[in-house]
Design a protein around this motif. Sequence first.
Motif, mmCIF file in Angstrom:
data_model
loop_
_atom_site.group_PDB
_atom_site.id
_atom_site.type_symbol
_atom_site.label_atom_id
_atom_site.label_comp_id
_atom_site.label_asym_id
_atom_site.label_seq_id
_atom_site.Cartn_x
_atom_site.Cartn_y
_atom_site.Cartn_z
ATOM 1 N N GLU A 40 0.823 -1.211 0.000
ATOM 2 C CA GLU A 40 0.000 0.000 0.000
ATOM 3 C C GLU A 40 0.860 1.265 0.000
ATOM 4 O O GLU A 40 0.541 2.235 -0.701
ATOM 5 C CB GLU A 40 -0.951 -0.009 1.201
ATOM 6 C CG GLU A 40 -1.964 -1.135 1.171
ATOM 7 C CD GLU A 40 -2.680 -1.252 -0.155
ATOM 8 O OE1 GLU A 40 -3.146 -0.216 -0.678
ATOM 9 O OE2 GLU A 40 -2.751 -2.371 -0.695
ATOM 10 N N PHE A 76 -7.057 1.579 2.443
ATOM 11 C CA PHE A 76 -7.345 0.895 3.697
ATOM 12 C C PHE A 76 -8.284 -0.289 3.471
ATOM 13 O O PHE A 76 -8.310 -1.221 4.277
ATOM 14 C CB PHE A 76 -7.928 1.868 4.709
ATOM 15 C CG PHE A 76 -6.896 2.729 5.378
ATOM 16 C CD1 PHE A 76 -6.127 2.238 6.421
ATOM 17 C CD2 PHE A 76 -6.669 4.026 4.950
ATOM 18 C CE1 PHE A 76 -5.155 3.020 7.039
ATOM 19 C CE2 PHE A 76 -5.705 4.833 5.563
ATOM 20 C CZ PHE A 76 -4.947 4.324 6.600
ATOM 21 N N LEU A 130 -13.832 3.313 4.416
ATOM 22 C CA LEU A 130 -12.386 3.132 4.521
ATOM 23 C C LEU A 130 -11.733 3.871 3.352
ATOM 24 O O LEU A 130 -12.020 3.564 2.190
ATOM 25 C CB LEU A 130 -12.010 1.652 4.483
ATOM 26 C CG LEU A 130 -12.412 0.819 5.696
ATOM 27 C CD1 LEU A 130 -12.007 -0.634 5.492
ATOM 28 C CD2 LEU A 130 -11.795 1.368 6.977
ATOM 29 N N THR A 167 3.145 5.731 9.628
ATOM 30 C CA THR A 167 2.424 4.562 10.150
ATOM 31 C C THR A 167 2.570 4.387 11.657
ATOM 32 O O THR A 167 2.025 3.428 12.218
ATOM 33 C CB THR A 167 2.916 3.278 9.442
ATOM 34 O OG1 THR A 167 4.331 3.158 9.616
ATOM 35 C CG2 THR A 167 2.591 3.335 7.954
ATOM 36 N N TYR A 200 -3.052 7.029 12.295
ATOM 37 C CA TYR A 200 -2.905 5.796 11.514
ATOM 38 C C TYR A 200 -3.216 4.576 12.374
ATOM 39 O O TYR A 200 -3.899 3.649 11.927
ATOM 40 C CB TYR A 200 -1.492 5.672 10.936
ATOM 41 C CG TYR A 200 -1.325 4.386 10.159
ATOM 42 C CD1 TYR A 200 -1.747 4.278 8.851
ATOM 43 C CD2 TYR A 200 -0.796 3.250 10.775
ATOM 44 C CE1 TYR A 200 -1.635 3.085 8.149
ATOM 45 C CE2 TYR A 200 -0.679 2.057 10.094
ATOM 46 C CZ TYR A 200 -1.108 1.977 8.778
ATOM 47 O OH TYR A 200 -1.016 0.783 8.104
ATOM 48 N N ALA A 230 -6.800 3.944 12.546
ATOM 49 C CA ALA A 230 -7.331 3.314 11.335
ATOM 50 C C ALA A 230 -7.073 1.808 11.353
ATOM 51 O O ALA A 230 -7.939 1.004 10.987
ATOM 52 C CB ALA A 230 -6.706 3.945 10.091
ATOM 53 N N GLU A 231 -5.877 1.408 11.785
ATOM 54 C CA GLU A 231 -5.551 -0.015 11.896
ATOM 55 C C GLU A 231 -6.438 -0.681 12.946
ATOM 56 O O GLU A 231 -6.894 -1.815 12.759
ATOM 57 C CB GLU A 231 -4.073 -0.194 12.268
ATOM 58 C CG GLU A 231 -3.102 -0.026 11.116
ATOM 59 C CD GLU A 231 -2.724 -1.359 10.486
ATOM 60 O OE1 GLU A 231 -3.481 -2.331 10.671
ATOM 61 O OE2 GLU A 231 -1.687 -1.411 9.810
ATOM 62 N N ILE A 288 -9.793 -1.425 11.531
ATOM 63 C CA ILE A 288 -9.738 -2.609 10.668
ATOM 64 C C ILE A 288 -9.809 -3.878 11.513
ATOM 65 O O ILE A 288 -10.578 -4.807 11.213
ATOM 66 C CB ILE A 288 -8.451 -2.586 9.817
ATOM 67 C CG1 ILE A 288 -8.596 -1.571 8.680
ATOM 68 C CG2 ILE A 288 -8.134 -3.976 9.258
ATOM 69 C CD1 ILE A 288 -7.336 -1.364 7.871
#
Length: 244
Positions: free
Chosen positions: A145, A157, A203, A219, A224, A227-228, A231
């Motif tokens: 990515e 994402f 996403l 990251t 970030y 966001a992870e 997920i």
Amino acid sequence: VVYQWHPGLADKLQARGKGLLFSASDTARLEAYQLALADISAQHDERHVSLARILPALFAVVIERSNSPGGDPQAENRAALITLAMYAFAMDTRRFIDMPGTADHQWVYLTVYKRHDLVRHFLASAAITLSAGSGPAAAAGLFKELDDSRGGTGFSFADLLADRAGVRLAEMATGSRQQALLLQRRMSTSLSEVDFMPQIDELPEGIMELEFKQRYLNTDSEKYRDAEAEIQRRISQCNLYQVE
């Protein structure tokens, strides 16, 4: 130095290489699932077929083989998923093992949410996890990515979610014997896509490098990591990955 060509040498080296890739028992498993996928795909007239329609039929074969004398559910799961990943990338298993030709093999595009790319991310990450571990698989998905953000289709994402779901699938497939059998039972029933792949709505996708740095810095940033975490939260809610 004398160079002398030996007819058939390349074929011998290729055959020897195939023998080093997989054990005899794994070769038999891969052959069984390659043939099973050929039969399953032949039952579909469409060119694009949801992965949710393929998995139950494939795992019915997995269960049958796991229940045979000396059956190994983890090994059967691993072989089935590796073969399925090869299939998703239109890679004929005969490139890696010796088996009879399948000239009439019918290929279909496997999809999730009508997207073929998500299936590839999902199954490629599963295959890497099964072969090298979850760490390298997760790193490979993230690197892909980041690389896409520098000139490809952009950081997605949604793709990363598919990667992480594939890792979770492989971990369960080859975890304890109980987990492996539980996965088989759930896979062999009627499935919907949300059972193994979370929804990808909201996403962000197509984020180029400059925008990524502006929105997430890197990251290691809190944004970030949030966001992870989202997920992982979505994946943990999938029926397939629930632990009894």
